[in-house]
Design an enzyme around this catalytic site. Structure first.
Site, PDB file in Angstrom:
ATOM      1  CE  LYS A  15      40.410  43.888  40.123  1.00  0.00           C
ATOM      2  NZ  LYS A  15      41.207  42.683  39.718  1.00  0.00           N
ATOM      3  CE1 TYR A  55      38.643  39.079  42.798  1.00  0.00           C
ATOM      4  CE2 TYR A  55      39.802  40.401  44.427  1.00  0.00           C
ATOM      5  CZ  TYR A  55      39.261  40.252  43.163  1.00  0.00           C
ATOM      6  OH  TYR A  55      39.339  41.289  42.247  1.00  0.00           O
ATOM      7  CG  PHE A  63      47.589  34.280  42.332  1.00  0.00           C
ATOM      8  CD1 PHE A  63      47.557  33.074  41.637  1.00  0.00           C
ATOM      9  CD2 PHE A  63      46.409  35.001  42.477  1.00  0.00           C
ATOM     10  CE1 PHE A  63      46.359  32.596  41.080  1.00  0.00           C
ATOM     11  CE2 PHE A  63      45.213  34.542  41.929  1.00  0.00           C
ATOM     12  CZ  PHE A  63      45.197  33.329  41.235  1.00  0.00           C
ATOM     13  NE  ARG A  91      33.922  38.531  33.176  1.00  0.00           N
ATOM     14  CZ  ARG A  91      34.863  38.152  34.051  1.00  0.00           C
ATOM     15  NH1 ARG A  91      35.018  38.798  35.220  1.00  0.00           N
ATOM     16  NH2 ARG A  91      35.667  37.153  33.784  1.00  0.00           N
ATOM     17  CB  THR A  97      42.264  37.648  34.055  1.00  0.00           C
ATOM     18  OG1 THR A  97      40.970  37.036  34.051  1.00  0.00           O
ATOM     19  CG2 THR A  97      42.673  37.969  35.472  1.00  0.00           C
ATOM     20  NE  ARG A 108      40.685  43.059  33.896  1.00  0.00           N
ATOM     21  CZ  ARG A 108      40.051  41.981  34.353  1.00  0.00           C
ATOM     22  NH1 ARG A 108      39.722  40.996  33.527  1.00  0.00           N
ATOM     23  NH2 ARG A 108      39.737  41.886  35.629  1.00  0.00           N
ATOM     24  CG  ASN A 118      43.092  42.732  36.525  1.00  0.00           C
ATOM     25  OD1 ASN A 118      42.661  43.360  37.491  1.00  0.00           O
ATOM     26  ND2 ASN A 118      42.836  41.460  36.337  1.00  0.00           N
ATOM     27  CG  HIS A 121      35.485  42.460  40.247  1.00  0.00           C
ATOM     28  ND1 HIS A 121      35.709  41.106  40.130  1.00  0.00           N
ATOM     29  CD2 HIS A 121      34.165  42.600  40.562  1.00  0.00           C
ATOM     30  CE1 HIS A 121      34.570  40.464  40.382  1.00  0.00           C
ATOM     31  NE2 HIS A 121      33.623  41.338  40.656  1.00  0.00           N
ATOM     32  CD  GLU A 132      30.868  39.642  42.133  1.00  0.00           C
ATOM     33  OE1 GLU A 132      30.912  40.586  41.311  1.00  0.00           O
ATOM     34  OE2 GLU A 132      31.567  38.621  42.021  1.00  0.00           O
TER      35      GLU A 132
HETATM   36  N1  UDP Z   1      44.741  37.201  39.600  1.00  0.00           N
HETATM   37  C1  UDP Z   1      46.126  37.246  39.657  1.00  0.00           C
HETATM   38  N2  UDP Z   1      46.852  36.198  39.129  1.00  0.00           N
HETATM   39  C2  UDP Z   1      46.251  35.129  38.517  1.00  0.00           C
HETATM   40  C3  UDP Z   1      44.830  35.119  38.447  1.00  0.00           C
HETATM   41  C4  UDP Z   1      44.113  36.158  39.011  1.00  0.00           C
HETATM   42  O1  UDP Z   1      46.708  38.183  40.191  1.00  0.00           O
HETATM   43  O2  UDP Z   1      46.947  34.216  38.059  1.00  0.00           O
HETATM   44  C5  UDP Z   1      43.971  38.312  40.194  1.00  0.00           C
HETATM   45  C6  UDP Z   1      43.553  39.325  39.135  1.00  0.00           C
HETATM   46  O3  UDP Z   1      43.654  40.633  39.714  1.00  0.00           O
HETATM   47  C7  UDP Z   1      42.107  38.946  38.872  1.00  0.00           C
HETATM   48  C8  UDP Z   1      41.654  38.462  40.256  1.00  0.00           C
HETATM   49  O4  UDP Z   1      42.780  37.798  40.790  1.00  0.00           O
HETATM   50  O5  UDP Z   1      41.374  40.044  38.386  1.00  0.00           O
HETATM   51  C9  UDP Z   1      40.449  37.547  40.231  1.00  0.00           C
HETATM   52  O6  UDP Z   1      40.681  36.466  39.343  1.00  0.00           O
HETATM   53  P1  UDP Z   1      39.563  36.022  38.302  1.00  0.00           P
HETATM   54  O7  UDP Z   1      39.998  34.721  37.730  1.00  0.00           O
HETATM   55  O8  UDP Z   1      38.208  36.079  38.910  1.00  0.00           O
HETATM   56  O9  UDP Z   1      39.708  37.131  37.120  1.00  0.00           O
HETATM   57  P2  UDP Z   1      38.712  38.282  36.593  1.00  0.00           P
HETATM   58  O10 UDP Z   1      37.301  37.779  36.751  1.00  0.00           O
HETATM   59  O11 UDP Z   1      38.983  39.505  37.429  1.00  0.00           O
HETATM   60  O12 UDP Z   1      39.092  38.507  35.161  1.00  0.00           O
HETATM   61 MG    MG Z   2      36.393  37.042  38.451  1.00  0.00          MG
END
Ligand code: UDP
Ligand code: MG
Length: 160
Positions: A15, A55, A63, A91, A97, A108, A118, A121, A132
Protein backbone atom coordinates in the site's frame (compact mmCIF):
# COMPACT_ATOMS: atom_id res chain seq x y z
CA UNK A 1 -12.55 -24.78 -3.16
CA UNK A 2 -10.01 -24.85 -0.33
CA UNK A 3 -6.78 -24.70 -2.29
CA UNK A 4 -5.46 -24.86 -5.82
CA UNK A 5 -2.29 -26.96 -5.57
CA UNK A 6 1.22 -25.73 -6.04
CA UNK A 7 0.16 -23.09 -8.61
CA UNK A 8 -2.28 -21.35 -6.27
CA UNK A 9 -1.99 -17.58 -6.69
CA UNK A 10 -2.79 -14.61 -4.49
CA UNK A 11 -2.88 -10.86 -5.04
CA UNK A 12 -0.92 -8.52 -2.79
CA UNK A 13 -1.02 -4.73 -2.82
CA UNK A 14 1.90 -3.10 -1.05
CA UNK A 15 0.00 0.00 0.00
CA UNK A 16 0.94 3.71 -0.32
CA UNK A 17 2.24 3.89 3.28
CA UNK A 18 4.75 1.12 2.47
CA UNK A 19 5.89 2.79 -0.74
CA UNK A 20 6.32 6.13 1.04
CA UNK A 21 8.05 4.58 4.06
CA UNK A 22 10.46 2.53 1.94
CA UNK A 23 9.06 -0.84 3.00
CA UNK A 24 8.50 -2.43 -0.43
CA UNK A 25 11.77 -4.35 -0.33
CA UNK A 26 11.24 -5.49 3.27
CA UNK A 27 7.77 -6.85 2.49
CA UNK A 28 8.90 -8.58 -0.72
CA UNK A 29 11.88 -10.04 1.16
CA UNK A 30 9.54 -11.69 3.65
CA UNK A 31 7.57 -13.40 0.89
CA UNK A 32 10.72 -14.47 -0.97
CA UNK A 33 12.40 -15.93 2.11
CA UNK A 34 9.16 -17.73 3.01
CA UNK A 35 9.51 -19.64 -0.27
CA UNK A 36 6.71 -18.01 -2.25
CA UNK A 37 7.26 -17.40 -5.95
CA UNK A 38 6.81 -13.86 -7.35
CA UNK A 39 4.99 -14.31 -10.68
CA UNK A 40 3.78 -10.72 -11.16
CA UNK A 41 5.27 -7.41 -10.02
CA UNK A 42 4.67 -3.76 -10.96
CA UNK A 43 3.88 -0.26 -9.70
CA UNK A 44 0.42 1.18 -10.34
CA UNK A 45 -1.61 4.27 -9.55
CA UNK A 46 -5.10 3.20 -8.49
CA UNK A 47 -8.21 5.20 -9.45
CA UNK A 48 -11.70 5.54 -7.94
CA UNK A 49 -13.21 2.93 -10.27
CA UNK A 50 -10.80 0.10 -9.51
CA UNK A 51 -10.90 0.88 -5.78
CA UNK A 52 -14.70 0.87 -5.69
CA UNK A 53 -14.63 -2.60 -7.30
CA UNK A 54 -11.77 -3.89 -5.14
CA UNK A 55 -13.26 -2.56 -1.91
CA UNK A 56 -16.95 -3.18 -2.79
CA UNK A 57 -17.43 -4.89 0.61
CA UNK A 58 -16.59 -1.64 2.46
CA UNK A 59 -17.70 0.96 -0.14
CA UNK A 60 -20.77 1.97 1.90
CA UNK A 61 -18.90 2.26 5.22
CA UNK A 62 -18.33 5.72 6.72
CA UNK A 63 -14.55 5.23 6.61
CA UNK A 64 -14.51 4.36 2.88
CA UNK A 65 -13.71 7.92 1.63
CA UNK A 66 -10.56 7.96 3.76
CA UNK A 67 -9.54 4.49 2.50
CA UNK A 68 -10.01 5.71 -1.09
CA UNK A 69 -8.01 8.89 -0.48
CA UNK A 70 -5.22 6.90 1.19
CA UNK A 71 -5.06 4.27 -1.57
CA UNK A 72 -4.72 7.04 -4.19
CA UNK A 73 -2.14 9.05 -2.22
CA UNK A 74 0.84 7.34 -3.86
CA UNK A 75 1.50 4.47 -6.28
CA UNK A 76 1.16 0.95 -4.90
CA UNK A 77 3.28 -2.10 -5.69
CA UNK A 78 1.10 -4.87 -7.11
CA UNK A 79 2.37 -8.39 -6.57
CA UNK A 80 1.11 -11.80 -7.60
CA UNK A 81 2.53 -14.62 -5.47
CA UNK A 82 2.32 -18.33 -6.09
CA UNK A 83 2.69 -21.39 -3.85
CA UNK A 84 0.83 -24.22 -2.20
CA UNK A 85 -2.01 -22.75 -0.08
CA UNK A 86 -0.42 -19.36 -0.58
CA UNK A 87 -3.68 -17.41 -0.07
CA UNK A 88 -3.87 -18.59 3.56
CA UNK A 89 -0.08 -18.40 4.05
CA UNK A 90 -0.01 -14.74 3.00
CA UNK A 91 -3.03 -13.83 5.18
CA UNK A 92 -1.23 -15.38 8.17
CA UNK A 93 1.97 -13.50 7.37
CA UNK A 94 0.02 -10.20 7.10
CA UNK A 95 -1.72 -10.38 10.46
CA UNK A 96 -5.11 -8.84 11.28
CA UNK A 97 -6.43 -5.60 9.76
CA UNK A 98 -5.80 -3.39 12.81
CA UNK A 99 -2.01 -3.22 12.79
CA UNK A 100 -1.51 -2.11 16.35
CA UNK A 101 -3.00 -5.34 17.68
CA UNK A 102 -1.38 -7.54 15.01
CA UNK A 103 1.06 -10.02 16.55
CA UNK A 104 4.79 -9.31 16.45
CA UNK A 105 6.32 -11.36 13.65
CA UNK A 106 3.46 -10.57 11.25
CA UNK A 107 3.97 -7.93 8.56
CA UNK A 108 1.38 -5.55 10.04
CA UNK A 109 2.51 -6.39 13.57
CA UNK A 110 6.12 -5.52 12.82
CA UNK A 111 5.73 -2.64 10.37
CA UNK A 112 2.55 -0.66 11.09
CA UNK A 113 0.37 1.00 13.72
CA UNK A 114 -2.65 2.04 11.63
CA UNK A 115 -6.08 0.66 10.78
CA UNK A 116 -6.27 2.30 7.36
CA UNK A 117 -2.50 2.59 7.06
CA UNK A 118 -1.81 -1.13 7.43
CA UNK A 119 0.90 -1.52 4.76
CA UNK A 120 -0.53 -4.41 2.75
CA UNK A 121 -3.57 -6.01 1.13
CA UNK A 122 -3.81 -9.75 0.52
CA UNK A 123 -6.67 -11.74 -1.04
CA UNK A 124 -8.88 -13.41 1.59
CA UNK A 125 -9.97 -16.55 -0.34
CA UNK A 126 -8.94 -18.59 -3.37
CA UNK A 127 -12.05 -17.38 -5.22
CA UNK A 128 -11.34 -13.71 -4.49
CA UNK A 129 -7.66 -14.19 -5.36
CA UNK A 130 -8.63 -15.26 -8.88
CA UNK A 131 -10.84 -12.17 -9.32
CA UNK A 132 -8.18 -9.86 -7.86
CA UNK A 133 -5.28 -11.22 -9.93
CA UNK A 134 -7.43 -10.67 -13.04
CA UNK A 135 -8.39 -7.17 -11.80
CA UNK A 136 -4.80 -5.95 -11.46
CA UNK A 137 -2.81 -7.99 -14.00
CA UNK A 138 -3.20 -8.63 -17.71
CA UNK A 139 -2.73 -12.36 -18.45
CA UNK A 140 0.63 -11.68 -20.15
CA UNK A 141 1.93 -9.91 -17.03
CA UNK A 142 1.82 -13.16 -15.04
CA UNK A 143 5.11 -14.92 -15.72
CA UNK A 144 5.22 -18.69 -15.23
CA UNK A 145 8.68 -20.15 -14.60
CA UNK A 146 10.37 -22.95 -12.67
CA UNK A 147 12.04 -22.10 -9.39
CA UNK A 148 14.94 -24.43 -8.61
CA UNK A 149 14.64 -23.80 -4.87
CA UNK A 150 11.26 -25.62 -4.91
CA UNK A 151 13.27 -28.85 -4.51
CA UNK A 152 14.07 -27.60 -1.02
CA UNK A 153 10.85 -25.69 -0.29
CA UNK A 154 8.39 -28.58 -0.78
CA UNK A 155 8.82 -32.33 -0.39
CA UNK A 156 8.16 -34.42 -3.51
CA UNK A 157 4.51 -35.23 -2.61
CA UNK A 158 3.79 -31.52 -2.05
CA UNK A 159 5.19 -30.48 -5.43
CA UNK A 160 2.23 -31.85 -7.47
N1 UDP B 1 -10.29 -0.34 6.92
C1 UDP B 1 -10.29 0.81 7.70
N2 UDP B 1 -11.10 0.86 8.82
C2 UDP B 1 -11.88 -0.19 9.20
C3 UDP B 1 -11.85 -1.37 8.40
C4 UDP B 1 -11.06 -1.40 7.26
O1 UDP B 1 -9.60 1.78 7.40
O2 UDP B 1 -12.59 -0.09 10.20
C5 UDP B 1 -9.44 -0.37 5.71
C6 UDP B 1 -8.12 -1.08 5.99
O3 UDP B 1 -7.09 -0.39 5.27
C7 UDP B 1 -8.36 -2.47 5.42
C8 UDP B 1 -9.29 -2.16 4.23
O4 UDP B 1 -10.11 -1.10 4.69
O5 UDP B 1 -7.16 -3.09 5.05
C9 UDP B 1 -10.12 -3.33 3.77
O6 UDP B 1 -10.84 -3.88 4.86
P1 UDP B 1 -10.88 -5.45 5.09
O7 UDP B 1 -11.91 -5.71 6.13
O8 UDP B 1 -11.02 -6.18 3.80
O9 UDP B 1 -9.44 -5.76 5.77
P2 UDP B 1 -8.16 -6.60 5.26
O10 UDP B 1 -8.67 -7.75 4.42
O11 UDP B 1 -7.30 -5.65 4.47
O12 UDP B 1 -7.46 -7.06 6.51
MG1 MG C 1 -9.93 -7.68 2.79
Amino acid sequence: MKFDGINEKTLVLIKPDSVQRGLVGEILRRFETKGLKVVGLKLMRLDEAVLREHYAHIAEKPFYPSVEKFMMSSPVAVVCLEGRECVDAVRLMMGPTKSRIAPPGSIRGDLAMGYGCNVIHGSDSVENAKLEVARFFKPEEIIEYDKSEYLHVYSEDERE
